[in-house]
Write an enzyme that holds these catalytic residues in place. Structure first.
Site, PDB file in Angstrom:
ATOM      1  N   HIS A  19     -14.195  14.061  42.467  1.00 47.56           N
ATOM      2  CA  HIS A  19     -12.974  14.855  42.626  1.00 47.56           C
ATOM      3  C   HIS A  19     -11.731  14.043  42.273  1.00 47.56           C
ATOM      4  CE1 HIS A  19     -10.248  17.280  45.552  1.00 47.56           C
ATOM      5  NE2 HIS A  19     -10.414  17.986  44.442  1.00 47.56           N
ATOM      6  N   GLU A  46     -13.587  15.566  37.834  1.00 44.61           N
ATOM      7  CA  GLU A  46     -12.662  16.703  37.883  1.00 44.61           C
ATOM      8  C   GLU A  46     -11.247  16.172  37.860  1.00 44.61           C
ATOM      9  OE1 GLU A  46     -10.029  19.519  40.256  1.00 44.61           O
ATOM     10  OE2 GLU A  46     -10.580  17.436  40.634  1.00 44.61           O
ATOM     11  N   ASP A  48      -6.767  17.562  37.340  1.00 46.60           N
ATOM     12  CA  ASP A  48      -5.799  18.658  37.320  1.00 46.60           C
ATOM     13  C   ASP A  48      -4.829  18.455  36.163  1.00 46.60           C
ATOM     14  OD1 ASP A  48      -6.523  19.853  40.021  1.00 46.60           O
ATOM     15  OD2 ASP A  48      -6.032  17.805  40.608  1.00 46.60           O
ATOM     16  N   HIS A  61      -1.792  17.157  40.578  1.00 43.57           N
ATOM     17  CA  HIS A  61      -2.316  18.255  41.387  1.00 43.57           C
ATOM     18  C   HIS A  61      -1.213  19.150  41.937  1.00 43.57           C
ATOM     19  CE1 HIS A  61      -3.549  20.164  45.187  1.00 43.57           C
ATOM     20  NE2 HIS A  61      -4.698  20.371  44.563  1.00 43.57           N
ATOM     21  N   GLU A 121      -9.258  21.249  35.662  1.00 46.75           N
ATOM     22  CA  GLU A 121      -8.647  22.347  36.389  1.00 46.75           C
ATOM     23  C   GLU A 121      -7.258  22.606  35.812  1.00 46.75           C
ATOM     24  OE1 GLU A 121      -6.905  23.784  40.696  1.00 46.75           O
ATOM     25  OE2 GLU A 121      -8.356  22.142  40.679  1.00 46.75           O
TER      26      GLU A 121
END
Length: 252
Positions: A19, A46, A48, A61, A121
């Site tokens: 993450h 992952e 952002d 994020h 993301e």
């Protein structure tokens, strides 16, 4: 018992996903976090992505800069030249003080060079969901052109962002992010042409996971940090586990 699989799409990704790079062990969404996650054996990450004021995709994020950088205000309101001078590591620890923010370009090249997989993301600034999705799709196509590995998985909580990504990169896989399994979640994912649903692990049930699989969708969960939760999800047939606990949960 795991549900019998339906005619699911090919899934080229590992089950374990770090993450924001390395969860909480390094400053999130920085190359330092990616390197540390890899040291713990992770091969998929992952992150952002949002747009700067001058159209550069960078990793952040929050809408605002205060929590994870030395800056202030909306991240998307600044040009990349200003963002690039911020300290994105000092908030985390002295060890990482001076770590710069990362562009999606830099992270993609790092992953491609090391044969890592990536879940991007789409994290748009307010009011910019569709255009950010378009930009992420367009940039992902450019960066992964000719690559031999798996393409990036594009995900978002905002259907409009996924629609934008679908417009510019229809062939790239998309995942619908959900905080809860709200009414209509399956129809929304299917309507956007998604290949996966990614939900808070606390809200997955065996029945919901079976419904997704029968509809031909893969299932992922975030943010899974405890072995008991891993065991529960694996028993139901989860396809991807997004975790902060890269030092405690082995991806092997």
């Amino acid at each position: 018992m795991k549900p019998a699989p339906a005619d699911l799409p090919h899934w080229p990704y590992p089950r374990w996903i770090a993450h924001r790079g390395a969860g909480q062990l390094a400053p999130e969404n920085t190359l330092a976090a990616f390197r540390l996650g890899a040291q713990h054996g992770y091969r998929m990450f992952e992150c952002d992505a949002k747009l700067s004021a001058d159209g550069v995709l960078f990793l952040l994020h929050d809408d605002t800069l205060e929590r994870t950088t030395s800056g202030q205000g909306l991240g998307g309101a600044l040009p990349w030249a200003a963002l690039s001078r911020l300290d994105a590591g000092g908030w985390h620890s002295r060890t990482h003080a001076g770590e710069p923010p990362a562009t999606l370009d830099a992270v993609a090249r790092h992953c491609l060079a090391n044969r890592f997989d990536l879940n991007i993301e789409i994290k748009p600034s307010p009011g910019l969901a569709y255009v950010t999705g378009e930009a992420v799709g367009r940039e992902a196509l450019r960066l992964w052109a000719g690559a031999s590995g798996a393409p990036p998985l594009l995900s978002s909580f905002e259907p409009e962002a996924l629609a934008g990504a679908r417009q510019t990169a229809p062939a790239l896989p998309r995942g619908l992010l959900l905080e809860t399994l709200c009414e209509g979640w399956l129809d929304t994912a299917l309507g956007l042409g998604c290949v996966a649903v990614i939900c808070d692990h606390e809200h997955w049930t065996a029945e919901a996971m079976a419904r997704a699989r029968q509809a031909g969708l893969r299932t992922l969960a975030y943010t899974v940090n405890e072995p008991a939760d891993v065991a529960r999800l694996e028993a139901w047939g989860i396809d991807g586990i997004i975790t902060d606990a890269v030092d405690r949960l082995s991806p092997v």
